[in-house]
Design a protein around this motif. Structure first.
Motif, PDB file in Angstrom:
ATOM      1  N   GLN A  62      14.567  64.381  38.313  1.00 59.54           N
ATOM      2  CA  GLN A  62      15.443  65.512  38.622  1.00 59.54           C
ATOM      3  C   GLN A  62      14.686  66.834  38.499  1.00 59.54           C
ATOM      4  OE1 GLN A  62      18.427  64.525  35.666  1.00 59.54           O
ATOM      5  NE2 GLN A  62      19.940  64.052  37.259  1.00 59.54           N
ATOM      6  N   LEU A  63      13.897  66.961  37.459  1.00 55.37           N
ATOM      7  CA  LEU A  63      13.128  68.200  37.268  1.00 55.37           C
ATOM      8  C   LEU A  63      12.124  68.404  38.397  1.00 55.37           C
ATOM      9  CD1 LEU A  63      12.577  68.053  33.416  1.00 55.37           C
ATOM     10  CD2 LEU A  63      14.006  69.680  34.665  1.00 55.37           C
ATOM     11  N   LEU A  64      11.471  67.323  38.813  1.00 48.97           N
ATOM     12  CA  LEU A  64      10.507  67.427  39.911  1.00 48.97           C
ATOM     13  C   LEU A  64      11.186  67.717  41.244  1.00 48.97           C
ATOM     14  CD1 LEU A  64       8.018  64.561  38.971  1.00 48.97           C
ATOM     15  CD2 LEU A  64       7.674  67.040  38.752  1.00 48.97           C
ATOM     16  N   SER A  65      12.479  67.388  41.330  1.00 49.05           N
ATOM     17  CA  SER A  65      13.243  67.658  42.548  1.00 49.05           C
ATOM     18  C   SER A  65      13.884  69.044  42.527  1.00 49.05           C
ATOM     19  CB  SER A  65      14.329  66.598  42.742  1.00 49.05           C
ATOM     20  OG  SER A  65      13.740  65.341  42.954  1.00 49.05           O
ATOM     21  N   GLY A  66      13.649  69.812  41.470  1.00 48.11           N
ATOM     22  CA  GLY A  66      14.137  71.186  41.419  1.00 48.11           C
ATOM     23  C   GLY A  66      15.303  71.431  40.491  1.00 48.11           C
ATOM     24  N   ALA A  67      15.756  70.417  39.746  1.00 45.83           N
ATOM     25  CA  ALA A  67      16.852  70.632  38.800  1.00 45.83           C
ATOM     26  C   ALA A  67      16.411  71.629  37.734  1.00 45.83           C
ATOM     27  CB  ALA A  67      17.252  69.312  38.143  1.00 45.83           C
ATOM     28  N   LYS A  76      26.646  71.900  26.139  1.00 47.88           N
ATOM     29  CA  LYS A  76      25.863  72.060  24.904  1.00 47.88           C
ATOM     30  C   LYS A  76      24.634  71.156  24.914  1.00 47.88           C
ATOM     31  CE  LYS A  76      26.145  72.941  20.158  1.00 47.88           C
ATOM     32  NZ  LYS A  76      26.217  74.304  19.739  1.00 47.88           N
ATOM     33  N   LEU A  77      24.782  69.953  25.474  1.00 48.83           N
ATOM     34  CA  LEU A  77      23.654  69.022  25.576  1.00 48.83           C
ATOM     35  C   LEU A  77      23.551  68.529  27.012  1.00 48.83           C
ATOM     36  CD1 LEU A  77      21.375  67.265  24.529  1.00 48.83           C
ATOM     37  CD2 LEU A  77      23.073  65.668  23.687  1.00 48.83           C
ATOM     38  N   GLN A  78      22.398  68.726  27.583  1.00 48.12           N
ATOM     39  CA  GLN A  78      22.146  68.297  28.958  1.00 48.12           C
ATOM     40  C   GLN A  78      21.060  67.230  28.961  1.00 48.12           C
ATOM     41  OE1 GLN A  78      21.568  71.960  31.382  1.00 48.12           O
ATOM     42  NE2 GLN A  78      22.387  72.965  29.561  1.00 48.12           N
TER      43      GLN A  78
END
Length: 118
Positions: free
Chosen positions: A85-90, A77-79
């Protein structure tokens, strides 16, 4: 806010996004959980520059899961995601938003002209 369709009635669901740069703490997660509940959002994503603490992760995990009726799958529900992490592709764990449509039947040019003349 990101909206997505995930039920047989095509009622839009909400995914809330909150971004914080520095000095994040457990109270920020608790406040965001309250916002998700108040706004009746299905999911929430907390994006931060810093690595979340163990307490922050525990608070996020305690918010439970969203069950997707279309995909019969549970999503946190909450991440909490960091910029690194986003820049690494998450990616955000959420129901797929792509729609599949029934393929149109092929028709020859001659059939189209015949239907037009009739």
């Amino acid at each position: 806010m990101i909206t997505f369709l995930d039920d047989p009635y095509n009622k839009p669901k909400k995914l809330l996004v909150q971004v914080k740069s520095g000095n994040v703490k457990n109270g920020d997660i608790r406040d965001f959980v309250g916002t998700i509940e108040r706004e009746q959002a299905a999911l929430g994503v907390f994006i931060t520059l810093e690595e979340p603490t163990r307490e922050m992760r525990k608070e996020a995990a305690s918010s439970g899961f969203y069950h997707s009726p279309n995909w019969n799958k549970d999503y946190p529900k909450l991440q909490i995601l960091t910029i690194a992490q986003l820049l690494s592709g998450a990616i955000v764990q959420m129901p797929p938003t792509a729609r599949t449509h029934k393929k149109a039947q092929k028709e020859s040019l001659l059939q189209g002209i015949q239907q037009f003349l009739v």
